[in-house]
Scaffold this motif. Structure first.
Motif, PDB file in Angstrom:
ATOM      1  N   GLY A 158      -2.732  -1.099  -2.917  1.00  0.00           N
ATOM      2  CA  GLY A 158      -3.477  -0.247  -2.011  1.00  0.00           C
ATOM      3  C   GLY A 158      -2.921   1.162  -1.977  1.00  0.00           C
ATOM      4  O   GLY A 158      -1.796   1.421  -2.429  1.00  0.00           O
ATOM      5  N   VAL A 159      -3.731   2.065  -1.463  1.00  0.00           N
ATOM      6  CA  VAL A 159      -3.332   3.461  -1.270  1.00  0.00           C
ATOM      7  C   VAL A 159      -3.611   3.837   0.179  1.00  0.00           C
ATOM      8  O   VAL A 159      -4.707   3.567   0.698  1.00  0.00           O
ATOM      9  N   VAL A 204      -4.814  12.752  -6.436  1.00  0.00           N
ATOM     10  CA  VAL A 204      -5.738  11.764  -7.000  1.00  0.00           C
ATOM     11  C   VAL A 204      -5.105  11.083  -8.206  1.00  0.00           C
ATOM     12  O   VAL A 204      -5.154   9.850  -8.344  1.00  0.00           O
ATOM     13  N   ASN A 205      -4.489  11.873  -9.075  1.00  0.00           N
ATOM     14  CA  ASN A 205      -3.831  11.284 -10.242  1.00  0.00           C
ATOM     15  C   ASN A 205      -2.682  10.375  -9.828  1.00  0.00           C
ATOM     16  O   ASN A 205      -2.455   9.322 -10.441  1.00  0.00           O
ATOM     17  N   PHE A 206      -1.952  10.781  -8.786  1.00  0.00           N
ATOM     18  CA  PHE A 206      -0.845   9.949  -8.322  1.00  0.00           C
ATOM     19  C   PHE A 206      -1.369   8.623  -7.783  1.00  0.00           C
ATOM     20  O   PHE A 206      -0.792   7.563  -8.034  1.00  0.00           O
ATOM     21  N   ALA A 207      -2.483   8.687  -7.052  1.00  0.00           N
ATOM     22  CA  ALA A 207      -3.087   7.455  -6.533  1.00  0.00           C
ATOM     23  C   ALA A 207      -3.517   6.542  -7.677  1.00  0.00           C
ATOM     24  O   ALA A 207      -3.344   5.317  -7.615  1.00  0.00           O
ATOM     25  N   LYS A 208      -4.074   7.115  -8.712  1.00  0.00           N
ATOM     26  CA  LYS A 208      -4.464   6.318  -9.875  1.00  0.00           C
ATOM     27  C   LYS A 208      -3.237   5.653 -10.504  1.00  0.00           C
ATOM     28  O   LYS A 208      -3.267   4.481 -10.881  1.00  0.00           O
ATOM     29  N   ASP A 209      -2.162   6.416 -10.596  1.00  0.00           N
ATOM     30  CA  ASP A 209      -0.957   5.906 -11.245  1.00  0.00           C
ATOM     31  C   ASP A 209      -0.322   4.763 -10.447  1.00  0.00           C
ATOM     32  O   ASP A 209       0.076   3.749 -11.032  1.00  0.00           O
ATOM     33  N   VAL A 210      -0.204   4.914  -9.129  1.00  0.00           N
ATOM     34  CA  VAL A 210       0.460   3.853  -8.365  1.00  0.00           C
ATOM     35  C   VAL A 210      -0.341   2.554  -8.432  1.00  0.00           C
ATOM     36  O   VAL A 210       0.241   1.460  -8.452  1.00  0.00           O
ATOM     37  N   GLN A 211      -1.662   2.668  -8.524  1.00  0.00           N
ATOM     38  CA  GLN A 211      -2.483   1.466  -8.695  1.00  0.00           C
ATOM     39  C   GLN A 211      -2.248   0.863 -10.078  1.00  0.00           C
ATOM     40  O   GLN A 211      -2.127  -0.360 -10.229  1.00  0.00           O
ATOM     41  N   ARG A 212      -2.176   1.725 -11.090  1.00  0.00           N
ATOM     42  CA  ARG A 212      -1.922   1.258 -12.459  1.00  0.00           C
ATOM     43  C   ARG A 212      -0.554   0.589 -12.562  1.00  0.00           C
ATOM     44  O   ARG A 212      -0.366  -0.357 -13.337  1.00  0.00           O
ATOM     45  N   PHE A 213       0.390   1.047 -11.750  1.00  0.00           N
ATOM     46  CA  PHE A 213       1.744   0.492 -11.773  1.00  0.00           C
ATOM     47  C   PHE A 213       1.859  -0.796 -10.957  1.00  0.00           C
ATOM     48  O   PHE A 213       2.919  -1.409 -10.938  1.00  0.00           O
ATOM     49  N   GLY A 214       0.776  -1.190 -10.258  1.00  0.00           N
ATOM     50  CA  GLY A 214       0.792  -2.467  -9.573  1.00  0.00           C
ATOM     51  C   GLY A 214       0.599  -2.437  -8.069  1.00  0.00           C
ATOM     52  O   GLY A 214       0.482  -3.493  -7.442  1.00  0.00           O
ATOM     53  N   ALA A 215       0.586  -1.259  -7.454  1.00  0.00           N
ATOM     54  CA  ALA A 215       0.352  -1.192  -6.009  1.00  0.00           C
ATOM     55  C   ALA A 215      -1.027  -1.752  -5.689  1.00  0.00           C
ATOM     56  O   ALA A 215      -1.991  -1.517  -6.416  1.00  0.00           O
ATOM     57  N   TYR A 226      -9.470   1.860  -6.264  1.00  0.00           N
ATOM     58  CA  TYR A 226     -10.215   0.640  -6.568  1.00  0.00           C
ATOM     59  C   TYR A 226      -9.508  -0.604  -6.028  1.00  0.00           C
ATOM     60  O   TYR A 226     -10.014  -1.721  -6.162  1.00  0.00           O
ATOM     61  N   THR A 227      -8.336  -0.418  -5.443  1.00  0.00           N
ATOM     62  CA  THR A 227      -7.645  -1.517  -4.768  1.00  0.00           C
ATOM     63  C   THR A 227      -8.085  -1.483  -3.304  1.00  0.00           C
ATOM     64  O   THR A 227      -9.253  -1.614  -3.024  1.00  0.00           O
ATOM     65  N   GLU A 228      -7.151  -1.314  -2.371  1.00  0.00           N
ATOM     66  CA  GLU A 228      -7.508  -1.170  -0.957  1.00  0.00           C
ATOM     67  C   GLU A 228      -7.238   0.264  -0.516  1.00  0.00           C
ATOM     68  O   GLU A 228      -6.157   0.797  -0.742  1.00  0.00           O
ATOM     69  N   TYR A 229      -8.220   0.853   0.114  1.00  0.00           N
ATOM     70  CA  TYR A 229      -8.115   2.231   0.592  1.00  0.00           C
ATOM     71  C   TYR A 229      -7.926   2.179   2.105  1.00  0.00           C
ATOM     72  O   TYR A 229      -8.813   1.733   2.841  1.00  0.00           O
ATOM     73  N   SER A 276       0.866  -1.177   0.000  1.00  0.00           N
ATOM     74  CA  SER A 276       0.000   0.000   0.000  1.00  0.00           C
ATOM     75  C   SER A 276       0.903   1.227   0.000  1.00  0.00           C
ATOM     76  O   SER A 276       1.796   1.357   0.853  1.00  0.00           O
ATOM     77  N   VAL A 277       0.709   2.105  -0.957  1.00  0.00           N
ATOM     78  CA  VAL A 277       1.563   3.281  -1.096  1.00  0.00           C
ATOM     79  C   VAL A 277       0.951   4.462  -0.340  1.00  0.00           C
ATOM     80  O   VAL A 277      -0.181   4.871  -0.617  1.00  0.00           O
ATOM     81  N   ASN A 278       1.713   4.972   0.619  1.00  0.00           N
ATOM     82  CA  ASN A 278       1.288   6.157   1.366  1.00  0.00           C
ATOM     83  C   ASN A 278       1.632   7.388   0.532  1.00  0.00           C
ATOM     84  O   ASN A 278       2.803   7.612   0.188  1.00  0.00           O
ATOM     85  N   ILE A 279       0.625   8.197   0.202  1.00  0.00           N
ATOM     86  CA  ILE A 279       0.841   9.325  -0.706  1.00  0.00           C
ATOM     87  C   ILE A 279       0.905  10.667   0.021  1.00  0.00           C
ATOM     88  O   ILE A 279       0.785  11.718  -0.612  1.00  0.00           O
ATOM     89  N   ASN A 280       1.123  10.652   1.326  1.00  0.00           N
ATOM     90  CA  ASN A 280       1.229  11.903   2.072  1.00  0.00           C
ATOM     91  C   ASN A 280       2.297  12.837   1.505  1.00  0.00           C
ATOM     92  O   ASN A 280       2.109  14.057   1.448  1.00  0.00           O
ATOM     93  N   LYS A 281       3.459  12.279   1.125  1.00  0.00           N
ATOM     94  CA  LYS A 281       4.560  13.121   0.645  1.00  0.00           C
ATOM     95  C   LYS A 281       4.201  13.832  -0.651  1.00  0.00           C
ATOM     96  O   LYS A 281       4.709  14.915  -0.943  1.00  0.00           O
ATOM     97  N   ILE A 282       3.336  13.225  -1.449  1.00  0.00           N
ATOM     98  CA  ILE A 282       2.886  13.887  -2.675  1.00  0.00           C
ATOM     99  C   ILE A 282       2.060  15.116  -2.322  1.00  0.00           C
ATOM    100  O   ILE A 282       2.181  16.177  -2.947  1.00  0.00           O
ATOM    101  N   ALA A 283       1.235  14.985  -1.284  1.00  0.00           N
ATOM    102  CA  ALA A 283       0.443  16.131  -0.827  1.00  0.00           C
ATOM    103  C   ALA A 283       1.339  17.217  -0.236  1.00  0.00           C
ATOM    104  O   ALA A 283       1.079  18.411  -0.399  1.00  0.00           O
ATOM    105  N   THR A 284       2.401  16.808   0.465  1.00  0.00           N
ATOM    106  CA  THR A 284       3.346  17.785   1.024  1.00  0.00           C
ATOM    107  C   THR A 284       3.971  18.611  -0.091  1.00  0.00           C
ATOM    108  O   THR A 284       4.085  19.842   0.014  1.00  0.00           O
TER     109      THR A 284
END
Length: 237
Positions: free
Chosen positions: A39-40, A26-37, A64-67, A5-13
């Motif tokens: 969860g977010v 939101v776009n970053f979350a979509k991308d990490v899922q597309r790349f195989g992660a 659409y994975t695990e939130y 599960s990729v923590n995206i806090n740093k992207i928000a920072t």
């Protein structure tokens, strides 16, 4: 295989540092899922210095994975989680002024509070996890709260491993073994990285999920996000 599960806090920072919407979380979350992660993870704090509460709502229909939403269960946080209904809520006892999470719950001292909060989340169909230090008594206390899972706080392991002390894994192995016996799922997070994740995974039985943000984003600056996610997935097999 443990899920990533990729923590995206740093992207928000990074976004907040310029006051605009770049990079878009939101776009970053979509991308990490597309790349195989698989969860977010987000961890909104009361001062919204990185992930904002609005981000949590914006991500609701895009993960659409695990939130997984982490945080201290103050009233505002509880209300938000109950409205969004993510896959998992991870309860973390961080103080308002903490730079990052720095301790697990005292599951014995705070048992009554945790029982009440966890019961409310579970009534709403939300899987619960609580952040704990690698201490067998705290694992037993976690079981008494009714939580579905625990998340092992891994900073101590990561620090000692970087110094060459592989014995630092021992309490994590023991806590995972006890959790498995108690039918508690085992997650882990904090300072896990490409340097230590494979060793950690190999020595923590039935590890279900790791949440990684700071290291993954930092490594991606040099190696690229998609490549780094694939590297983690390979090490977690």
């Amino acid at each position: 295989m443990a899920k990533l599960s990729v923590n995206i806090n740093k992207i928000a920072t990074l976004r907040n540092s310029r006051g605009g919407d770049t990079p878009n979380v939101v776009n970053f979350a979509k991308d990490v899922q597309r790349f195989g992660a698989q969860g977010v993870t987000i961890h909104p704090r009361p001062d919204e210095r990185h992930i904002r509460y609005q981000d949590a709502y914006d991500l609701k229909h895009e993960v659409y994975t695990e939130y997984n939403i982490e945080g201290n269960p103050i009233v505002k946080f509880i209300d938000m989680v109950l409205e969004i209904k993510p896959t998992q809520v991870t309860l973390v006892p961080d103080s308002i002024d903490a730079i990052t999470s720095n301790a697990g719950w005292n599951t014995i001292k705070h048992k009554d509070f945790l029982v009440e909060v966890i019961a409310e989340f579970k009534r709403n169909g939300i899987r619960t996890s609580i952040f704990v230090d690698p201490d067998l008594k705290q694992i037993e206390g976690a079981k008494a709260t009714g939580t579905d899972r625990i998340e092992l706080y891994t900073e101590a392991f990561a620090h000692q491993y970087s110094l060459g002390n592989k014995n630092a894994i021992k309490p994590y192995t023991e806590c995972a073994e006890l959790s498995n016996k108690l039918n508690l799922g085992v997650n882990a997070g904090h300072d896990l990285s490409l340097n230590n994740i494979q060793f950690f995974k190999q020595n923590v039985p039935e590890l279900l999920e790791v949440s990684i943000g700071h290291a993954l984003v930092s490594e991606s600056l040099y190696l690229g996000v998609e490549n780094v996610i694939q590297m983690y997935l390979n090490k977690l097999q």
